[in-house]
Design a protein around this motif. Structure first.
Motif, short mmCIF file in Angstrom:
data_model
loop_
_atom_site.label_atom_id
_atom_site.label_comp_id
_atom_site.label_asym_id
_atom_site.label_seq_id
_atom_site.Cartn_x
_atom_site.Cartn_y
_atom_site.Cartn_z
N GLY A 121 0.84 -1.19 0.00
CA GLY A 121 0.00 0.00 0.00
C GLY A 121 0.88 1.24 0.00
O GLY A 121 2.11 1.15 0.09
N PRO A 122 0.28 2.41 -0.10
CA PRO A 122 1.07 3.65 -0.10
C PRO A 122 1.78 3.85 1.23
O PRO A 122 1.27 3.48 2.29
CB PRO A 122 0.03 4.75 -0.35
N VAL A 243 18.34 11.67 9.32
CA VAL A 243 16.97 11.52 8.82
C VAL A 243 16.95 10.34 7.84
O VAL A 243 17.81 10.25 6.96
CB VAL A 243 16.50 12.81 8.13
N LEU A 244 15.97 9.47 8.02
CA LEU A 244 15.81 8.30 7.15
C LEU A 244 14.58 8.50 6.28
O LEU A 244 13.45 8.55 6.78
CB LEU A 244 15.66 7.03 7.99
N ASP A 245 14.80 8.65 4.97
CA ASP A 245 13.69 8.70 4.02
C ASP A 245 13.23 7.26 3.79
O ASP A 245 13.91 6.47 3.12
CB ASP A 245 14.15 9.33 2.69
N VAL A 246 12.11 6.90 4.35
CA VAL A 246 11.64 5.52 4.34
C VAL A 246 11.10 5.16 2.97
O VAL A 246 10.29 5.88 2.39
CB VAL A 246 10.56 5.30 5.42
N ASP A 247 11.56 4.02 2.44
CA ASP A 247 11.08 3.53 1.16
C ASP A 247 10.10 2.38 1.31
O ASP A 247 9.26 2.15 0.44
CB ASP A 247 12.26 3.05 0.29
N MET A 260 3.97 -1.39 3.21
CA MET A 260 3.89 -0.08 2.57
C MET A 260 5.13 0.15 1.74
O MET A 260 6.21 -0.32 2.09
CB MET A 260 3.81 1.04 3.60
N ALA A 261 5.01 0.89 0.67
CA ALA A 261 6.16 1.24 -0.15
C ALA A 261 5.96 2.60 -0.78
O ALA A 261 4.83 3.00 -1.10
CB ALA A 261 6.42 0.19 -1.22
N ARG A 262 7.09 3.29 -0.94
CA ARG A 262 7.05 4.61 -1.57
C ARG A 262 6.73 4.47 -3.06
O ARG A 262 7.18 3.55 -3.71
CB ARG A 262 8.40 5.30 -1.40
#
Length: 262
Positions: A121-122, A243-247, A260-262
């Protein structure tokens, strides 16, 4: 079931599909005294082991709403498959039953079936995720952060300051500006965070790309949101905000399966 299904197998499956006290009692009456049980949740022999196989809450939860196959003979056993309902974390279970001369079940085999591929999902980190990470140190569920250094060597360490920054980012306060994680990021920014509260059935893995954020606003936010013991150990604020940009997020929380996934 079918007209040719042994009565003991029919009773056992009925008790799994509709776990009332009456159905469970009917099934237990058709278990041999020395029934052997082989299951991912335990191996045992005797009436108690058979009763436990009928009442295991994890199995009952996962077969709720399952699609049951017609029993078939295989290798001297009677086998039946319960295909889990869509959205379940596993594919289901395959049961196989052995019968003694009196028609009672003297052997129960249970195999866990892997789940099929799921569509993510988003990506949207939730208040639940934020609360879990905020309380991790107090609850004894401090997350583990993993990274790979410039030499390709993997590293893991507990990080009590992991926190949700917004719905797509995590943040970590790193007290040592010369630490291994900070040295690794310019070469390999890929980082994962693993959180587990096994007592409550929660496991979450956050995967993304990390970088240092030196802006005053982010540094202040991340430091102030860190647990008090961590702040006290760096009262001069010499540390660094990462900062962790979560994928991707996958696992299970109180709401069920998370993917979830980007």
């Amino acid at each position: 079931m079918t007209e040719t299904t042994p009565a003991a197998v029919d009773a056992f499956v009925t008790a799994l599909r509709d776990p009332t006290d009456e159905h469970r009692a009917d099934a237990q009456a058709l278990l041999a005294d020395a029934v052997e049980v082989f299951s991912p949740f335990g191996v045992g022999t005797g009436a108690d082991a058979g009763a436990a196989a009928l009442a295991n809450p994890r199995v009952l939860g996962l077969v709720r709403g399952a699609d049951w196959s017609t029993p078939e003979g295989a290798d001297g056993l009677v086998a039946v498959t319960a295909t889990a309902a869509p959205g379940a974390p596993v594919g289901g279970f395959k049961f196989a039953f052995g019968l003694d001369a009196d028609g009672k079940i003297d052997r129960i085999e249970q195999d866990l079936l892997p789940g099929g591929a799921r569509t993510p999902g988003p990506l949207a980190l939730t208040d639940t995720h934020a609360e879990l990470l905020t309380n991790a140190l107090t609850n004894g569920t401090t997350p583990i952060v993993a990274y790979v250094d410039a030499d390709g060597v993997p590293h893991q360490s507990y990080r009590a300051t992991v926190q949700v920054l917004d719905d797509q980012r995590l943040a970590i306060w790193i007290r040592d500006p010369a630490g291994g994680l900070l040295r690794a990021l310019p070469v390999n920014p890929n980082v994962s965070v693993f959180y587990a509260d096994r007592a409550n059935g929660i496991t979450l893995q956050f995967v993304g790309r990390a970088h240092v954020d030196d802006t005053d606003a982010v540094r202040t936010t991340v430091f102030d949101a860190s647990p008090r013991p961590e702040r006290d150990m760096d009262w001069r604020r010499r540390g660094v905000a990462v900062v962790l940009d979560v994928d991707r997020v996958e696992g299970r929380d109180s709401s069920g399966v998370v993917l979830m996934a980007r």
